[in-house]
Design an enzyme around this catalytic site. Structure first.
Site, short mmCIF file in Angstrom:
data_model
loop_
_atom_site.label_atom_id
_atom_site.label_comp_id
_atom_site.label_asym_id
_atom_site.label_seq_id
_atom_site.Cartn_x
_atom_site.Cartn_y
_atom_site.Cartn_z
N LYS A 123 0.85 -1.21 0.00
CA LYS A 123 0.00 0.00 0.00
C LYS A 123 0.88 1.25 0.00
O LYS A 123 2.08 1.17 0.30
CB LYS A 123 -0.89 -0.02 1.25
CG LYS A 123 -0.12 -0.01 2.57
CD LYS A 123 -1.03 -0.26 3.77
CE LYS A 123 -0.22 -0.29 5.06
NZ LYS A 123 -1.07 -0.62 6.22
N TYR A 138 15.31 30.56 4.93
CA TYR A 138 14.22 31.43 5.39
C TYR A 138 14.28 31.68 6.91
O TYR A 138 14.43 30.73 7.68
CB TYR A 138 12.87 30.78 5.07
CG TYR A 138 12.61 30.63 3.60
CD1 TYR A 138 12.65 31.73 2.75
CD2 TYR A 138 12.32 29.38 3.06
CE1 TYR A 138 12.40 31.58 1.38
CE2 TYR A 138 12.07 29.22 1.71
CZ TYR A 138 12.11 30.32 0.88
OH TYR A 138 11.86 30.17 -0.45
#
Ligand SMILES: *Cc1c(COP(=O)(O)O)cnc(C)c1O
Length: 384
Positions: A36, A278
């Site tokens: 999955k 940043y």
């Protein structure tokens, strides 16, 4: 080769090694390979063929579209003359809305986990519409509290099944809540409830031959005997431990299959007082060199690991400094001879372990590999 600066290199030999190790632990039991979430981020297109070639015959996913995709991959292998055709394989899944139209999976012979009377109703309808026999696994809730039949619902479903046509019960399944804690008594409680449910199903439907599966990776690795006659192997197949680091002994011999490799896209000398990324949350205390590394949270690399993570360049660990951005991050490489184009191991062989990234990000290793984004190509490790 790919021109993307960041790639996940998948060692399919490691996958096969891990499957063999798990098969030894679960001696004689059917192994269902859980693929999955794009094979826990490793890429179904690489993982499913490699496992099929190694003799894995049973695959499991969460959702129906995932199961369909896996079945298509298997069908492609048989079309190309690989001796592991679709017909030899089964694909199962267990997460869908109970009122969904289940004609497609039933038509395609995908096996469905049934966790509610409503789901069984939809399956009857799909069997009727398609004229096919639906193959199901009764999913019982033994304590996890997710999808699954409680004992009243199990009785109800069994009553429906005794008179039903078009539905074949192939197995009984359940899922552990605390299998990653081998000493937790609740595991024993769940095994007892599971065995009871299996006995009830067999007695009521008069079936002997059922797939009985509750064991996930931590159960396969730590329980003796491994409960059931089949197992569902996920994270350990990818070479990662389902346990907290203290219980690592159980996971000995697993080989991580994924190495996340990037490249230095710029390298420059910086003075003391140079800020990084940043918010300028890091500033150099002396002159140094910054290496700009491709890869950021847009690729699934967790931003929460900023200021903690390190990466490996030329076999040496360098700290990731400043905030990890969407596409890139900065490593402070000091006075090392690092140049644009140098490979960078973000995690895996030759770099930090996925478990370290999990710790830096405050999560589990499952999450680190599974969140790897669609922008990152998965390529097969070449062996020379
Ligand atoms: C994901 C999943 C597994 C695999 O679990 P691992 O801990 O990765 O081995 C098995 N069964 C079910 C129902 C799952 O959802």
């Amino acid at each position: 080769m790919t021109s993307a600066p960041l790639t996940a290199v998948i060692d399919t030999r490691a996958l096969v090694h891990n499957v063999q190790l798990l098969q030894e632990r679960a001696a004689g039991k059917q192994l269902v390979a859980i693929v999955k979430a794009d094979a826990y981020g490793h890429g179904v297109n690489l993982v499913v063929p490699a496992l099929a070639r190694a003799g894995v015959t049973h695959f499991g996913t969460a959702t129906i579209p995932e199961a369909v995709a896996v079945q298509d991959i298997l069908a492609g292998l048989s079309d190309h003359g690989d001796d592991c055709g679709e017909s030899d394989h089964t694909v199962m899944c267990w997460l869908y809305e109970p009122n969904a139209d289940l004609s497609e999976p039933v038509e395609r012979g995908i096996e469905l986990g049934v966790g509610s009377p409503a789901a069984l109703e939809s399956i009857f309808n799909a069997a009727h519409t398609t004229g096919k026999t639906a193959r199901i696994h009764l999913k019982v809730d033994t304590g996890l509290g997710r999808n699954g039949l409680n004992s009243t619902q199990l009785q109800q479903v069994l009553e429906q099944l005794t008179t039903a046509h078009g539905v074949q019960v192939c197995g009984v399944m359940s899922h552990f809540a605390c299998a990653d804690e081998p000493d937790n008594d609740f595991n024993t409680t769940q095994i007892e409830r599971f065995n009871q449910a299996v006995d009830t199903v067999k007695a009521t439907l008069q079936i002997d031959n059922l797939m009985e599966h509750i064991a996930n990776s931590p159960a396969i690795l730590s329980m003796d005997p491994v409960p059931g006659n089949a197992v569902r192997a996920g994270v350990a197949m990818y070479g990662l431990s389902p346990f907290a680091p203290v219980d690592h002994a159980y996971s000995e011999g697993l080989q991580p299959a994924m190495t996340l490799v990037s490249h230095v896209c710029a390298a420059k000398d910086v003075p003391a007082g140079q800020g990084a990324s940043y918010g300028l949350r890091y500033t150099t205390s002396a002159s140094s060199k910054f290496a700009l590394v491709a890869g950021g949270y847009g690729d699934g690399i967790p931003r929460q690991a900023s200021h903690k993570a390190h990466v490996a360049i030329q076999g040496k660990a360098f700290p990731v400094v400043g905030s990890i951005a969407m596409d890139q991050m900065i490593a402070d490489v000091g006075d090392a001879q690092v140049s644009p184009g140098d490979p960078v191991v973000i995690w895996g062989n030759g770099g930090p372990h996925v478990d370290e990234w999990a710790q830096w990000a405050g999560t589990i290793n499952y999450d680190i590999v599974t969140r790897l984004g669609a922008r990152v190509p998965r390529v097969e490790q070449e062996h020379t």
